[in-house]
Write a protein that holds these residues in place. Structure first.
Motif, PDB file in Angstrom:
ATOM      1  N   LYS A  91       0.832  -1.203   0.000  1.00 47.73           N
ATOM      2  CA  LYS A  91       0.000   0.000   0.000  1.00 47.73           C
ATOM      3  C   LYS A  91       0.869   1.257   0.000  1.00 47.73           C
ATOM      4  O   LYS A  91       0.576   2.224  -0.720  1.00 47.73           O
ATOM      5  CB  LYS A  91      -0.906  -0.004   1.240  1.00 47.73           C
ATOM      6  CG  LYS A  91      -1.694   1.282   1.454  1.00 47.73           C
ATOM      7  CD  LYS A  91      -2.445   1.254   2.784  1.00 47.73           C
ATOM      8  CE  LYS A  91      -1.498   1.429   3.957  1.00 47.73           C
ATOM      9  NZ  LYS A  91      -2.224   1.534   5.249  1.00 47.73           N
ATOM     10  N   ASN A 126      -4.501  -4.779   1.654  1.00 45.92           N
ATOM     11  CA  ASN A 126      -4.248  -3.409   2.115  1.00 45.92           C
ATOM     12  C   ASN A 126      -4.250  -2.411   0.963  1.00 45.92           C
ATOM     13  O   ASN A 126      -4.594  -1.241   1.142  1.00 45.92           O
ATOM     14  CB  ASN A 126      -2.896  -3.331   2.836  1.00 45.92           C
ATOM     15  CG  ASN A 126      -2.869  -4.104   4.140  1.00 45.92           C
ATOM     16  OD1 ASN A 126      -3.910  -4.488   4.669  1.00 45.92           O
ATOM     17  ND2 ASN A 126      -1.678  -4.351   4.656  1.00 45.92           N
ATOM     18  N   SER A 127      -3.869  -2.888  -0.226  1.00 39.81           N
ATOM     19  CA  SER A 127      -3.649  -1.996  -1.367  1.00 39.81           C
ATOM     20  C   SER A 127      -4.880  -1.750  -2.227  1.00 39.81           C
ATOM     21  O   SER A 127      -4.926  -0.771  -2.981  1.00 39.81           O
ATOM     22  CB  SER A 127      -2.539  -2.565  -2.257  1.00 39.81           C
ATOM     23  OG  SER A 127      -1.326  -2.695  -1.555  1.00 39.81           O
TER      24      SER A 127
END
Length: 345
Positions: A91, A126-127
């Motif tokens: 991220k 997360n990304s």
């Protein structure tokens, strides 16, 4: 158009490499960042297993792809950052890209079902919200991807590499080694194994190119040949050589189409695939491909087409033509994807 292409390029048969080649045909400049390591480390294996057990453990970037991306966006201008299955991309890297290149479009693509944990990583989860576009070949996970935070989710069909998947000329030795009545190339799965054994028990000669659990069936029957998995040029050559190529769908991913859906016809092969609505939409049944919904139907169709060579060849020829006329190649499909990205406000 300038693109930074991030993916898995080491193996010639890897579809990530084929997409990268298509990007190069559609852009003025394409820089590359490799994600694939020569050997999977113990640290990577442990991190993956812990993530599969539910721990929020990120996969290690053992090759330094994140660092390389940051270096390139610091010194270069790009219109698009294309990230092919970014399970090791963090991220923080995507945030860094946007600070350096606020107008750049960051694209996530994966040929796998990315809402299933065995295809994911904590890095990827997360990304997700930081990608501008998420492309998927799974029509049935669009809402699931949105629920994970994905923006501008777009479904595209599977593709083939026009510089790799095409009809090959074979020597007599290659034809003998790679050819046969019915064949399958790929990993062992329970359902596909049961289908192949059903054919074999009923007198159909089947050649399987695969490793792992397939080796347990080497002495199962004189009608079954188990050979090592094939890659590089042997793969499209086998699809050209086999009279009938089986196209099974991966049950753990709930697939409706697969890479072989395009690759078999593109290599001039006769495709015998599991019947789904997406398959029916892509290739007309009985004219451009053949489909089955049960082992009994599979056996009946194999016996029929093994004894009707002219019809089988005509269907294979029509399947190849459909690949070309419908634009199923990487080059044409990725051009459409890039147009979507650049023309979206």
């Amino acid at each position: 158009m300038k693109i930074l292409s991030v993916g898995w390029f080491r193996k010639e048969s890897n579809t990530s490499l084929h997409r990268n080649l298509a990007l190069k045909k559609n852009a003025k400049k394409v820089d590359m960042v490799e994600c694939d390591t020569i050997k999977i480390t113990l640290k990577y294996r442990i991190a993956y297993q812990l993530f599969q057990k539910g721990f929020p453990i990120k996969l290690p970037d053992t090759i330094g792809a994140n660092k390389k991306i940051k270096e390139l966006v610091t010194t270069n201008e790009y219109d698009i950052i294309w990230i092919d299955k970014g399970v090791t991309i963090n991220k923080e890297t995507l945030i860094f890209i946007k600070t350096k290149l606020p107008l750049v479009k960051i694209v996530s693509f994966s040929p796998d079902n990315m809402v299933l944990r065995h295809n994911q990583s904590q890095n990827y989860l997360n990304s997700i919200p930081f990608y501008d576009f998420t492309f998927t070949t799974k029509s049935y996970i669009l809402e699931d991807l949105k629920n994970l935070g994905a923006k501008n989710v777009v479904f595209i069909h599977k593709t083939y590499g026009e510089d790799f998947h095409y009809p090959r000329k074979l020597s007599k030795k290659e034809q003998k080694h790679l050819g046969g009545d019915v064949g399958f190339i790929g990993a062992w799965e329970k359902e596909r194994c049961e289908s192949i054994l059903y054919l074999v028990k009923n007198g159909v000669k089947v050649k399987v190119f695969g490793d792992g659990k397939w080796n347990e069936y080497k002495t199962f029957s004189k009608n079954l040949s188990i050979l090592p998995g094939i890659f590089s040029d042997e793969y499209p050559k086998a699809l050209s050589a086999l009279k009938i190529s089986l196209c099974f769908l991966r049950k753990m991913n709930f697939d409706q189409q697969t890479a072989r859906t395009m690759e078999i016809p593109a290599c001039g092969g006769f495709m015998m695939a599991e019947r789904t609505q997406e398959h029916l939409n892509l290739f007309e049944e009985g004219k451009e491909a053949s489909y089955f919904s049960s082992n009994e139907e599979l056996l009946k169709l194999c016996n029929y087409f093994l004894t009707h060579e002219d019809e089988r060849r005509q269907i294979a020829k029509a399947g190849l033509k459909r690949c070309h006329t419908s634009g199923y190649s990487n080059e044409k499909t990725i051009k459409k994807m890039l147009d979507i990205v650049l023309n979206n406000e």
